[in-house]
Design an enzyme around this catalytic site. Structure first.
Site, PDB file in Angstrom:
ATOM      1  CG  ASP A  12      61.211  38.106 -25.929  1.00 33.34           C
ATOM      2  OD1 ASP A  12      61.736  38.520 -26.967  1.00 33.34           O
ATOM      3  OD2 ASP A  12      61.116  38.957 -24.915  1.00 33.34           O
ATOM      4  CB  CYS A  69      64.482  39.563 -25.537  1.00 30.42           C
ATOM      5  SG  CYS A  69      65.598  40.879 -25.025  1.00 30.42           S
ATOM      6  CB  THR A  71      66.167  45.484 -25.475  1.00 26.50           C
ATOM      7  OG1 THR A  71      66.331  44.740 -24.365  1.00 26.50           O
ATOM      8  CG2 THR A  71      65.075  46.674 -25.053  1.00 26.50           C
ATOM      9  CG  HIS A 102      89.705  40.579 -25.995  1.00 22.20           C
ATOM     10  ND1 HIS A 102      90.054  42.089 -25.861  1.00 22.20           N
ATOM     11  CD2 HIS A 102      90.757  40.234 -27.281  1.00 22.20           C
ATOM     12  CE1 HIS A 102      91.110  42.137 -26.764  1.00 22.20           C
ATOM     13  NE2 HIS A 102      91.384  41.172 -27.503  1.00 22.20           N
ATOM     14  CG  HIS A 137      92.208  37.771 -23.696  1.00 21.20           C
ATOM     15  ND1 HIS A 137      91.886  39.319 -23.205  1.00 21.20           N
ATOM     16  CD2 HIS A 137      92.683  37.985 -24.893  1.00 21.20           C
ATOM     17  CE1 HIS A 137      92.363  40.124 -24.195  1.00 21.20           C
ATOM     18  NE2 HIS A 137      93.007  39.344 -25.111  1.00 21.20           N
TER      19      HIS A 137
HETATM   20  C1  RB5 Z   1      59.164  42.148 -24.243  1.00 22.17           C
HETATM   21  O1  RB5 Z   1      58.075  43.254 -24.438  1.00 22.17           O
HETATM   22  C2  RB5 Z   1      60.558  42.865 -23.782  1.00 22.17           C
HETATM   23  O2  RB5 Z   1      60.396  43.508 -22.599  1.00 22.17           O
HETATM   24  C3  RB5 Z   1      61.624  42.022 -23.974  1.00 22.17           C
HETATM   25  O3  RB5 Z   1      61.443  41.407 -25.288  1.00 22.17           O
HETATM   26  C4  RB5 Z   1      62.968  42.536 -23.698  1.00 22.17           C
HETATM   27  O4  RB5 Z   1      63.285  43.855 -24.385  1.00 22.17           O
HETATM   28  C5  RB5 Z   1      63.342  42.577 -22.342  1.00 22.17           C
HETATM   29  O5  RB5 Z   1      64.451  42.985 -22.037  1.00 22.17           O
END
Ligand code: RB5
Length: 150
Positions: A12, A69, A71, A102, A137
């Site tokens: 994203d 993304c 996070t 694993h 595993h």
């Molecule tokens: C987008 O702002 C953010 O929420 C997305 O990239 C991500 O971190 C969601 O888990």
């Protein structure tokens, strides 16, 4: 590392820059990939990109996915809802290596707001250089995949 199929890349807007850095790194080390977007930092929804990247693994177009993304968490949650996908959100190289060895992970997820390009590419290397060990595993993977039916 030698791959007969490309790696699926998708991100994203929060992971776009990290995805671009990963692309440049894969070019350097000669690993093929298909970029499923996004193509800019304009706001998009991460589930759409988890779906695009993971579909390419499900249908056999790609052998593994690398998903980014902000996070790495949201896109990994989405990826793990798709049948046959075992996604791990990693911000260290040890987890990235062990999740291949694993957990037979087939999707690596990272956060562009968590790891920089340098560490991100090291995490990619750790993931791509490791192989599933099978053995004890495999039984656990079988149990994991059976949870898809609950
Ligand atoms: C987008 O702002 C953010 O929420 C997305 O990239 C991500 O971190 C969601 O888990």
């Amino acid at each position: 590392m030698k791959f007969d199929k490309p790696i699926a890349l998708a991100a994203d807007h929060g992971g776009y820059e990290l995805k671009e850095a990963v692309k440049a790194h894969l070019d350097e080390i000669g690993v093929p990939y298909i970029d499923y977007g996004t193509d800019s930092t304009a706001s998009v929804d991460y589930p759409d990109y988890a779906e695009k990247g993971c579909k390419a693994v499900q249908d056999g177009t790609c052998c593994l996915a690398i998903l980014c993304c902000g996070t790495g968490v949201g896109i990994s949650m989405c990826a793990n809802k798709m049948k046959g996908i075992r996604a791990c959100c990693c911000s260290d190289t040890f987890s990235a290596e062990l999740t291949r060895r694993h957990n037979d992970a087939n999707a690596l997820c990272m956060g562009g707001r968590v790891v920089g390009a340098g560490l991100g590419c090291k995490i990619v290397d750790a993931f791509l250089n490791a192989e599933f060990e099978g053995g004890r595993h495999q039984k656990r993977i079988d149990k994991m995949m059976a949870l898809e039916n609950h």
